[in-house]
Scaffold this motif. Sequence first.
Motif, PDB file in Angstrom:
ATOM      1  N   LEU A  43       0.826  -1.204   0.000  1.00  0.00           N
ATOM      2  CA  LEU A  43       0.000   0.000   0.000  1.00  0.00           C
ATOM      3  C   LEU A  43       0.864   1.260   0.000  1.00  0.00           C
ATOM      4  N   GLN A  44       1.985   1.204   0.717  1.00  0.00           N
ATOM      5  CA  GLN A  44       2.898   2.347   0.733  1.00  0.00           C
ATOM      6  C   GLN A  44       3.511   2.567  -0.646  1.00  0.00           C
ATOM      7  N   VAL A  45       3.874   1.467  -1.315  1.00  0.00           N
ATOM      8  CA  VAL A  45       4.416   1.584  -2.673  1.00  0.00           C
ATOM      9  C   VAL A  45       3.360   2.166  -3.606  1.00  0.00           C
ATOM     10  N   MET A  46       2.109   1.696  -3.487  1.00  0.00           N
ATOM     11  CA  MET A  46       1.036   2.166  -4.362  1.00  0.00           C
ATOM     12  C   MET A  46       0.760   3.648  -4.167  1.00  0.00           C
ATOM     13  N   ASP A  47       0.920   4.137  -2.965  1.00  0.00           N
ATOM     14  CA  ASP A  47       0.715   5.566  -2.706  1.00  0.00           C
ATOM     15  C   ASP A  47       1.744   6.415  -3.452  1.00  0.00           C
ATOM     16  N   ARG A  48       2.938   5.853  -3.638  1.00  0.00           N
ATOM     17  CA  ARG A  48       4.010   6.608  -4.306  1.00  0.00           C
ATOM     18  C   ARG A  48       4.081   6.349  -5.801  1.00  0.00           C
ATOM     19  N   HIS A  49       3.683   5.134  -6.202  1.00  0.00           N
ATOM     20  CA  HIS A  49       3.925   4.719  -7.584  1.00  0.00           C
ATOM     21  C   HIS A  49       2.809   3.784  -8.040  1.00  0.00           C
ATOM     22  N   PRO A  50       1.688   4.298  -8.547  1.00  0.00           N
ATOM     23  CA  PRO A  50       0.628   3.426  -9.071  1.00  0.00           C
ATOM     24  C   PRO A  50       1.173   2.506 -10.167  1.00  0.00           C
ATOM     25  N   ILE A  54      -0.935  -5.900  -9.982  1.00  0.00           N
ATOM     26  CA  ILE A  54      -0.365  -6.336  -8.712  1.00  0.00           C
ATOM     27  C   ILE A  54      -0.367  -7.862  -8.684  1.00  0.00           C
ATOM     28  N   VAL A  55       0.774  -8.448  -8.344  1.00  0.00           N
ATOM     29  CA  VAL A  55       0.886  -9.895  -8.155  1.00  0.00           C
ATOM     30  C   VAL A  55       1.238 -10.110  -6.691  1.00  0.00           C
ATOM     31  N   SER A  56       0.354 -10.767  -5.938  1.00  0.00           N
ATOM     32  CA  SER A  56       0.546 -10.855  -4.487  1.00  0.00           C
ATOM     33  C   SER A  56       0.367 -12.272  -3.971  1.00  0.00           C
ATOM     34  N   ASP A  57       1.288 -12.661  -3.093  1.00  0.00           N
ATOM     35  CA  ASP A  57       1.105 -13.886  -2.338  1.00  0.00           C
ATOM     36  C   ASP A  57      -0.090 -13.708  -1.413  1.00  0.00           C
ATOM     37  N   VAL A  58      -0.716 -14.813  -1.007  1.00  0.00           N
ATOM     38  CA  VAL A  58      -1.842 -14.727  -0.076  1.00  0.00           C
ATOM     39  C   VAL A  58      -1.361 -14.720   1.368  1.00  0.00           C
ATOM     40  N   MET A  59      -0.508 -15.680   1.725  1.00  0.00           N
ATOM     41  CA  MET A  59      -0.073 -15.823   3.110  1.00  0.00           C
ATOM     42  C   MET A  59       1.144 -14.943   3.376  1.00  0.00           C
ATOM     43  N   MET A  60       0.927 -13.840   4.119  1.00  0.00           N
ATOM     44  CA  MET A  60       2.002 -12.918   4.467  1.00  0.00           C
ATOM     45  C   MET A  60       1.721 -12.315   5.841  1.00  0.00           C
ATOM     46  N   PRO A  61       2.759 -11.862   6.555  1.00  0.00           N
ATOM     47  CA  PRO A  61       2.540 -11.214   7.849  1.00  0.00           C
ATOM     48  C   PRO A  61       2.019  -9.784   7.680  1.00  0.00           C
ATOM     49  N   PHE A  62       1.483  -9.244   8.768  1.00  0.00           N
ATOM     50  CA  PHE A  62       1.010  -7.860   8.865  1.00  0.00           C
ATOM     51  C   PHE A  62      -0.274  -7.622   8.067  1.00  0.00           C
ATOM     52  N   LEU A  63      -0.219  -7.819   6.765  1.00  0.00           N
ATOM     53  CA  LEU A  63      -1.412  -7.679   5.928  1.00  0.00           C
ATOM     54  C   LEU A  63      -1.290  -8.690   4.799  1.00  0.00           C
ATOM     55  N   ASP A  64      -2.155  -9.712   4.804  1.00  0.00           N
ATOM     56  CA  ASP A  64      -2.026 -10.776   3.810  1.00  0.00           C
ATOM     57  C   ASP A  64      -2.612 -10.343   2.465  1.00  0.00           C
ATOM     58  N   GLY A  65      -2.525 -11.243   1.483  1.00  0.00           N
ATOM     59  CA  GLY A  65      -2.936 -10.899   0.132  1.00  0.00           C
ATOM     60  C   GLY A  65      -4.402 -10.566  -0.003  1.00  0.00           C
ATOM     61  N   ARG A  66      -5.260 -11.336   0.664  1.00  0.00           N
ATOM     62  CA  ARG A  66      -6.697 -11.064   0.569  1.00  0.00           C
ATOM     63  C   ARG A  66      -7.062  -9.773   1.293  1.00  0.00           C
ATOM     64  N   SER A  67      -6.402  -9.490   2.408  1.00  0.00           N
ATOM     65  CA  SER A  67      -6.654  -8.235   3.120  1.00  0.00           C
ATOM     66  C   SER A  67      -6.179  -7.050   2.293  1.00  0.00           C
ATOM     67  N   LEU A  68      -5.063  -7.218   1.608  1.00  0.00           N
ATOM     68  CA  LEU A  68      -4.580  -6.187   0.693  1.00  0.00           C
ATOM     69  C   LEU A  68      -5.610  -5.939  -0.403  1.00  0.00           C
ATOM     70  N   LEU A  69      -6.134  -7.004  -0.965  1.00  0.00           N
ATOM     71  CA  LEU A  69      -7.148  -6.897  -2.011  1.00  0.00           C
ATOM     72  C   LEU A  69      -8.378  -6.153  -1.502  1.00  0.00           C
ATOM     73  N   ARG A  70      -8.874  -6.536  -0.334  1.00  0.00           N
ATOM     74  CA  ARG A  70     -10.055  -5.872   0.221  1.00  0.00           C
ATOM     75  C   ARG A  70      -9.798  -4.392   0.471  1.00  0.00           C
ATOM     76  N   LEU A  97     -11.965 -14.184  -5.317  1.00  0.00           N
ATOM     77  CA  LEU A  97     -12.528 -13.733  -6.583  1.00  0.00           C
ATOM     78  C   LEU A  97     -13.831 -12.976  -6.340  1.00  0.00           C
ATOM     79  N   ASP A  98     -14.617 -13.427  -5.360  1.00  0.00           N
ATOM     80  CA  ASP A  98     -15.817 -12.684  -4.994  1.00  0.00           C
ATOM     81  C   ASP A  98     -15.466 -11.285  -4.508  1.00  0.00           C
ATOM     82  N   GLU A  99     -14.297 -11.131  -3.894  1.00  0.00           N
ATOM     83  CA  GLU A  99     -13.885  -9.841  -3.343  1.00  0.00           C
ATOM     84  C   GLU A  99     -13.205  -8.945  -4.374  1.00  0.00           C
ATOM     85  N   GLY A 100     -13.005  -9.438  -5.585  1.00  0.00           N
ATOM     86  CA  GLY A 100     -12.482  -8.575  -6.634  1.00  0.00           C
ATOM     87  C   GLY A 100     -11.137  -8.928  -7.206  1.00  0.00           C
ATOM     88  N   ALA A 101     -10.605 -10.132  -6.903  1.00  0.00           N
ATOM     89  CA  ALA A 101      -9.353 -10.543  -7.542  1.00  0.00           C
ATOM     90  C   ALA A 101      -9.601 -10.785  -9.035  1.00  0.00           C
TER      91      ALA A 101
END
Length: 243
Positions: A43-50, A54-70, A97-101
């Motif tokens: 999200l910080q990168v997106m704020d600086r550089h649209p 986006i290619v994102s792993d699902v399982m990650m710490p702090f904010l996972d892929g699905r939470s990022l998507l939402r 996919l229901d959430e917009g992937a």
Amino acid sequence: MNTTSAASVLLVDDEQDILATLGGYLRRSGLEVLTAGNGVEALQVMDRHPVQVIVSDVMMPFLDGRSLLRTLRQREDWTPVILLTVVGEADERSAALDEGADDYLNKPFAPQELLSRIRAVLRRLQTSTHALGNAQILVADHGTGTLKLDRLARRVWNEDTEIMLTPKALTLLEYLMTRPDEVHSRERLLESLWGFEFAVSTRAVDHRIAEIRKAFGDDAAAPTLVQTVAGQGYRFAGEVRRG
């Protein structure tokens, strides 16, 4: 035309080896690649550089892929997202996919397959003057009126009448509308929207197509909304625009 020559991709994964190896491959393939170690950094990168994809792993710490998507969709940011997961997570894929992937790719995968998926997303963005992949509201005229789909609210109307669809039918309609005039096989739809990895005996796609046609009063014998392409699959036949 090389669809990836000036395209920018944000690669999000908490494994530095993956960022290095996969990022290097995508750069050598002509993409501009930015990286982030989790959803918060993304999200910080997106704020600086649209970016365009986006290619994102699902399982990650702090904010996972699905939470990022939402979070992106709640911001009304419809940058296409391809999520990376492991085989067997059918419910996880379907929910995202229901959430917009825009797409899902199972681990392990060949880098060439990911590049192919990225190029497909970029082609859809290039061939649509209105960049449907980034649109919250999708609108299409058809034989019985004007269809409007709100991707964020998960609601759909025909003219001024709200149409009630099951979640899977709505996701299928959204998938087809963001890829108008493309033919999609049942197998591809089952893999992308239902999470089936191999050929299975099911009429799940056909039942949801029938639900969509019935809801909009589209004649199954001569449909103007979702057409059957004999021996190949289905396509959304109407011209789709941003709302």
